[in-house]
Design a protein around this motif. Structure first.
Motif, PDB file in Angstrom:
ATOM      1  N   HIS A  90       0.923  -1.045   0.014  1.00 21.91           N
ATOM      2  CA  HIS A  90      -0.187  -0.051   0.008  1.00 21.91           C
ATOM      3  C   HIS A  90       0.894   1.088  -0.075  1.00 21.91           C
ATOM      4  O   HIS A  90       1.850   1.367   0.430  1.00 21.91           O
ATOM      5  N   SER A  91       0.296   2.329  -0.355  1.00 25.67           N
ATOM      6  CA  SER A  91       0.937   3.546  -0.481  1.00 25.67           C
ATOM      7  C   SER A  91      -0.043   4.686  -0.601  1.00 25.67           C
ATOM      8  O   SER A  91      -1.108   4.411  -1.210  1.00 25.67           O
ATOM      9  N   ARG A  92       0.162   5.855   0.052  1.00 23.18           N
ATOM     10  CA  ARG A  92      -0.535   6.944  -0.082  1.00 23.18           C
ATOM     11  C   ARG A  92       0.244   8.315  -0.047  1.00 23.18           C
ATOM     12  O   ARG A  92       1.168   8.241   0.652  1.00 23.18           O
ATOM     13  N   LYS A  93      -0.270   9.207  -0.726  1.00 16.89           N
ATOM     14  CA  LYS A  93       0.647  10.310  -0.987  1.00 16.89           C
ATOM     15  C   LYS A  93       1.006  10.984   0.339  1.00 16.89           C
ATOM     16  O   LYS A  93       1.977  11.499   0.657  1.00 16.89           O
ATOM     17  N   GLU A  94       0.147  10.906   1.256  1.00 16.86           N
ATOM     18  CA  GLU A  94       0.513  11.867   2.640  1.00 16.86           C
ATOM     19  C   GLU A  94       1.322  11.014   3.602  1.00 16.86           C
ATOM     20  O   GLU A  94       1.533  11.513   4.654  1.00 16.86           O
ATOM     21  N   VAL A  95       1.595   9.728   3.245  1.00 21.90           N
ATOM     22  CA  VAL A  95       2.109   8.777   4.264  1.00 21.90           C
ATOM     23  C   VAL A  95       3.612   8.499   3.703  1.00 21.90           C
ATOM     24  O   VAL A  95       3.677   8.405   2.537  1.00 21.90           O
ATOM     25  N   PRO A  96       4.716   8.783   4.506  1.00 20.34           N
ATOM     26  CA  PRO A  96       5.971   8.685   4.096  1.00 20.34           C
ATOM     27  C   PRO A  96       6.427   7.412   3.876  1.00 20.34           C
ATOM     28  O   PRO A  96       7.661   7.433   3.419  1.00 20.34           O
ATOM     29  N   VAL A  97       5.914   6.495   4.049  1.00 23.22           N
ATOM     30  CA  VAL A  97       6.025   4.765   3.698  1.00 23.22           C
ATOM     31  C   VAL A  97       5.173   4.387   2.999  1.00 23.22           C
ATOM     32  O   VAL A  97       3.871   4.711   2.786  1.00 23.22           O
TER      33      VAL A  97
END
Length: 134
Positions: A90-97
């Motif tokens: 998983h990846s989200r723009k606002e999450v640094p990992v």
């Protein structure tokens, strides 16, 4: 004032020999400490210990998330080496990992995460290892 200087997390496996073997493959090495039968410990980073103990697993425990330098490479290694079921990163723009979660054969939750920014990875690794990693 509370002062925390170390931590441990424990997962349980119904068969210690199988469990220890699985975690040795996951971590790419044998345990650092085996004080008695049915129990093994790995010091993952200074002061942070993973304990594997023989016993009834706690269903849906965790996840214990491990920071890795390359989550895609680790995913491929775990699927191939340990027959871990394919899992989504998983990846989200606002999450640094970016992160992923899977289970060991006994239902203990395990996860991986990787910082998007390579400089952030190095910033966190240098105090632990005293050097950069490639």
């Amino acid at each position: 004032m509370l002062m925390i200087y170390e931590m441990t997390i424990q997962v349980r496996v119904p068969n210690m020999r199988e469990g220890q073997n699985w975690y040795e493959k996951l971590l790419n090495r044998g345990p650092d400490f085996v004080p008695h039968e049915g129990f093994a410990e790995w010091e993952l980073i200074p002061g942070c210990w993973l304990q594997v103990a023989e016993g009834e697993p706690s269903l849906k425990s965790g996840p214990l998330r491990l920071g890795v330098a390359d989550i895609e490479t680790e995913k491929a290694r775990l699927i191939h080496l340990l027959n871990v079921e394919d899992f989504i990163i998983h990846s989200r723009k606002e999450v640094p990992v970016k992160w992923a979660t899977f289970e060991d054969p006994w239902g203990n939750g395990i996860g991986l995460f990787q910082y998007h920014d390579q400089q952030e990875i190095q910033k966190r690794i240098i105090p632990i290892l005293g050097r950069h990693i490639q």
